[in-house]
Design a protein around this motif. Structure first.
Motif, PDB file in Angstrom:
ATOM      1  N   LEU A  33      55.695 -50.236  47.862  1.00  0.00           N
ATOM      2  CA  LEU A  33      54.416 -50.890  47.602  1.00  0.00           C
ATOM      3  C   LEU A  33      54.615 -51.907  46.490  1.00  0.00           C
ATOM      4  CD1 LEU A  33      51.344 -50.871  48.267  1.00  0.00           C
ATOM      5  CD2 LEU A  33      51.083 -49.157  46.475  1.00  0.00           C
ATOM      6  N   GLU A  37      50.399 -56.225  46.883  1.00  0.00           N
ATOM      7  CA  GLU A  37      49.793 -55.498  48.002  1.00  0.00           C
ATOM      8  C   GLU A  37      48.715 -54.508  47.557  1.00  0.00           C
ATOM      9  OE1 GLU A  37      53.339 -54.948  51.142  1.00  0.00           O
ATOM     10  OE2 GLU A  37      53.688 -53.939  49.223  1.00  0.00           O
ATOM     11  N   LYS A  52      46.561 -51.478  52.912  1.00  0.00           N
ATOM     12  CA  LYS A  52      47.817 -50.736  52.733  1.00  0.00           C
ATOM     13  C   LYS A  52      47.629 -49.619  51.705  1.00  0.00           C
ATOM     14  CE  LYS A  52      52.765 -51.173  52.080  1.00  0.00           C
ATOM     15  NZ  LYS A  52      53.930 -52.069  51.975  1.00  0.00           N
ATOM     16  N   THR A  55      45.629 -46.845  53.236  1.00  0.00           N
ATOM     17  CA  THR A  55      46.448 -46.084  54.185  1.00  0.00           C
ATOM     18  C   THR A  55      47.429 -45.162  53.466  1.00  0.00           C
ATOM     19  OG1 THR A  55      46.301 -47.849  55.830  1.00  0.00           O
ATOM     20  CG2 THR A  55      48.119 -46.302  56.076  1.00  0.00           C
TER      21      THR A  55
END
Length: 151
Positions: A33, A37, A52, A55
């Motif tokens: 990550l 992001e 993201k 999730t």
């Protein structure tokens, strides 16, 4: 043991022996990550988490960055930043929470070296506004049960 019990036992053992062997699955590597992001669109309400991050919430992730100067030489948490910082980016509320820091909670208290070196941190991603009851530190993103490596 009776003959019927022995036959039943033998049939059960034969049934298990006929099952295919399943190899243990390797541990799943942590998802990577990046700081770019973390957040999605900026709205009138401020920053919103990216799809993201939503999730990956609750999963183990790895984030590369820099350890901000800790508040104490020995602690169980520190702030991970996108770029090296000279001062700790302590925030009074999540309303002014910068979009380039993550609070990292380690498994155990550690003594930290000098900040400024790149590090890689892996931990369980936790999102949402939260105030640490011990320090009063307010965060929007955290890595829990984390560990880090220099370099």
């Amino acid at each position: 043991m009776s003959r019927a019990s022995n036959l039943r036992r033998r049939h059960i053992l034969q049934a298990f022996a006929a099952l295919p062997l399943v190899a243990a699955l390797p541990a799943r590597a942590a998802e990577s990550l990046g700081f770019n992001e973390l957040y999605g669109k900026v709205s009138v309400l401020g920053l919103s988490f990216s799809d993201k991050v939503k999730t990956l919430a609750g999963q183990r992730v790895t984030v590369n960055g820099f350890m901000a100067p800790p508040l104490k030489a020995e602690a169980q948490f520190f702030v991970l930043t996108e770029i090296p910082m000279a001062l700790c980016p302590f925030c009074s509320s999540d309303a002014d929470w910068p979009d380039n820091i993550i609070v990292v909670y380690l498994n155990e208290r550690q003594t930290f070296g000098p900040p400024g070196e790149p590090i890689s941190v892996t931990g369980a991603l936790d999102m949402g506004s939260w105030t640490d009851p011990e320090t009063g530190f307010v965060s929007r993103l955290r890595l829990r049960n984390a560990s880090f490596q220099v370099g």
